[in-house]
Enzyme design. Sequence first.
Site, PDB file in Angstrom:
ATOM      1  N   SER A  65      -0.796   8.657   4.987  1.00 15.57           N
ATOM      2  CA  SER A  65      -2.149   8.624   5.531  1.00 15.57           C
ATOM      3  C   SER A  65      -2.242   7.954   6.905  1.00 15.57           C
ATOM      4  O   SER A  65      -1.599   8.396   7.845  1.00 15.57           O
ATOM      5  CB  SER A  65      -3.048   7.926   4.511  1.00 15.57           C
ATOM      6  N   ALA A 372     -17.229   3.334   3.142  1.00 15.38           N
ATOM      7  CA  ALA A 372     -17.653   3.100   4.521  1.00 15.38           C
ATOM      8  C   ALA A 372     -16.575   3.576   5.501  1.00 15.38           C
ATOM      9  O   ALA A 372     -16.875   4.060   6.591  1.00 15.38           O
ATOM     10  CB  ALA A 372     -17.946   1.623   4.733  1.00 15.38           C
ATOM     11  N   THR A 503      -3.615  -2.588  -1.452  1.00 15.92           N
ATOM     12  CA  THR A 503      -2.562  -1.938  -0.677  1.00 15.92           C
ATOM     13  C   THR A 503      -1.699  -2.909   0.133  1.00 15.92           C
ATOM     14  O   THR A 503      -0.661  -2.527   0.633  1.00 15.92           O
ATOM     15  CB  THR A 503      -3.172  -0.926   0.326  1.00 15.92           C
TER      16      THR A 503
HETATM   17  C1  16G Z   1      -6.611   3.217  -0.324  1.00  8.41           C
HETATM   18  C2  16G Z   1      -7.710   4.092  -0.848  1.00  8.41           C
HETATM   19  C3  16G Z   1      -8.964   3.894  -0.041  1.00  8.41           C
HETATM   20  C4  16G Z   1      -9.358   2.427  -0.024  1.00  8.41           C
HETATM   21  C5  16G Z   1      -8.192   1.579   0.424  1.00  8.41           C
HETATM   22  C6  16G Z   1      -8.519   0.120   0.205  1.00  8.41           C
HETATM   23  C7  16G Z   1      -7.530   6.294  -1.826  1.00  8.41           C
HETATM   24  C8  16G Z   1      -7.144   7.717  -1.600  1.00  8.41           C
HETATM   25  N1  16G Z   1      -7.367   5.496  -0.790  1.00  8.41           N
HETATM   26  O1  16G Z   1      -6.223   3.598   0.951  1.00  8.41           O
HETATM   27  O2  16G Z   1      -9.968   4.652  -0.629  1.00  8.41           O
HETATM   28  O3  16G Z   1     -10.450   2.229   0.811  1.00  8.41           O
HETATM   29  O4  16G Z   1      -7.050   1.876  -0.335  1.00  8.41           O
HETATM   30  O5  16G Z   1      -7.440  -0.674   0.557  1.00  8.41           O
HETATM   31  O6  16G Z   1      -7.960   5.904  -2.899  1.00  8.41           O
HETATM   32  P1  16G Z   1      -7.386  -2.198   0.175  1.00  8.41           P
HETATM   33  O7  16G Z   1      -7.392  -2.295  -1.325  1.00  8.41           O
HETATM   34  O8  16G Z   1      -6.149  -2.697   0.814  1.00  8.41           O
HETATM   35  O9  16G Z   1      -8.614  -2.827   0.759  1.00  8.41           O
HETATM   36 MG    MG Z   2      -5.891   9.399   4.416  1.00 12.65          MG
END
Ligand code: 16G
Ligand code: MG
Length: 545
Positions: A65, A372, A503
């Site tokens: 992504s 958002a 993530t």
């Molecule tokens: C991932 C998610 C996205 C979310 C992000 C939050 C999918 C396809 N993608 O990229 O929707 O906003 O994680 O990341 O579900 P974080 O947990 O590090 O804040």
């Molecule tokens: Mg993407």
Amino acid sequence: MAAFEKVSLKSAQYPKPSGLSVPYGTAGFRTTATHLDHVMFRTGLLAALRSKNTKSTIGVMVTASHNPVEDNGLKMIDPMGEMVAPAWEVYATQLANAEQEALCTVLKEIIEKEAINMSEPASVFIGRDTRPSSESLSKAVIDGVSCMGGHSQDYGLVTTPQLHFMVLCRNTKDGYGTATLHGYYEKLSKAFIELTKNALNRTDDQKRLLVDGANGVGALKLREMEAFLKHELQVALFNDGSSGKLNHLCGADYVKVHQKAPQGMHMGPGERCCSFDGDADRIIYYYNDSAGRFHLLDGDKMATLISMSLKELLTQAGLNLQVAVVQTAYANGSSTRYLEDVMKVTVCCAKTGVKHLHRTAQAFDIGVYFEANGHGTVLFSKEAEEKIRQLVKHTNANDEKKRVAKLLASTIDLINQAAGDSLSDMLLIEALLAIRGMSIQEWDALYTDLPNRQLKVKVADRRVIDTTDAERRAVTPAGLQDTVDALVKKYKQARAFVRPSGTENIVRVYAEADTQEGADSLAYEVSLAVYRQAGGTGEEPKPLK
Ligand code: 16G
Ligand code: MG
């Protein structure tokens, strides 16, 4: 069993670096591309099992992504085009991290636990983004599928939502669409042209849109789709991948995070612009005003325009269907207030991550969901779609109602209900603005975002923070939420929350208030509380300048 012998032999070609452990995170596996060969091969094995288990086609998309080009990753897609079921995320993690000798044992455990009939056929659709590592990694997935006796169809370069679409088409009997790129472009373009027919006297200026393709696969696919749009949309494409680096100083994530235009985009004052992310499942709109000030229209603004338009069309068609908007804790407070108080639509808050929003949106006749950050789509229940299509066919309905019902039906066709989709969302926004005769400035002026700030805090173990109420309140560590509550009280129109990232190995802090200084100061104070009460590491957070 022959399959297991094959697995043992083949897996030696994709050795797991010892000690390496990667989790199937919020949006699949994601890490440095050079660490992923074994993960790809093993997910190929698992996808074949999931296919046998569901007696359906499964998807595997190779992409990271909006991450830097050196990273890669993959995502599994379930039969209805949605994210893979949570239990299978766990299997994916177990399989990816099994030591070489234990691989077949873990496979057998999954087969037993899910009572998989190994004589079932398996079918897996595979796609990839434009990263240099993606081609060989997708070959590893294909190898895994074939080891389990499965059949793969390699779509090559496609956007993530295109692959979701293919999987959904293949598994639906009632014809969601044709599982080819041509089928995808034709379905969306036809619906777009139907809709824009209702926008009278559109000038070439109004048809013009500046697109930042993030130097990714979305740019390639937009070029392919252009021919189908018959000049109803006049795209000026920047960052098309011909020279720039993927996601570097461009793309939806860059624009949203830095609140500024991508590099390489030549924006005139008032011109409508949008950015895709690296795999084209997110989109963000923006423009510069005549004073040169940058204005961002994010997922909240898109959800507002879409739900408002749908609600009006339903009223005009005399259809009694409930429209709900699903947001996350990151939705700007102004958007929530506008949706609830002015537009009177139901608003729900879901946990961060597409799968949570998607599931929540499924509970309504029409569920509009957006993060958002620009990932979102609209889901229509079977009954809602049926009612709309019936009204189109209904010969007694007066002409105006029928015209509106047709608009709604074309809107359904334009939307990729399997996943948030830059191309589909872009066409939807363009069509709605055209039909409403609305400029980007007017759309932007529906409400004004509250100033906000996001910060990251490094902690020893982010799992010490546990949240509830769709991540808006921290349950542990004890006392942290009380501190946050007390800090929020010091500011006007303020709100703040903390959540462990899904993530990255960090804690995220979000704050909003009536002024930017207030939002910055609140975000800083909350970060400090996290640092002190949740085991912060490294340097203590400092006030923002
Ligand atoms: C991932 C998610 C996205 C979310 C992000 C939050 C999918 C396809 N993608 O990229 O929707 O906003 O994680 O990341 O579900 P974080 O947990 O590090 O804040
Ligand atoms: Mg993407």
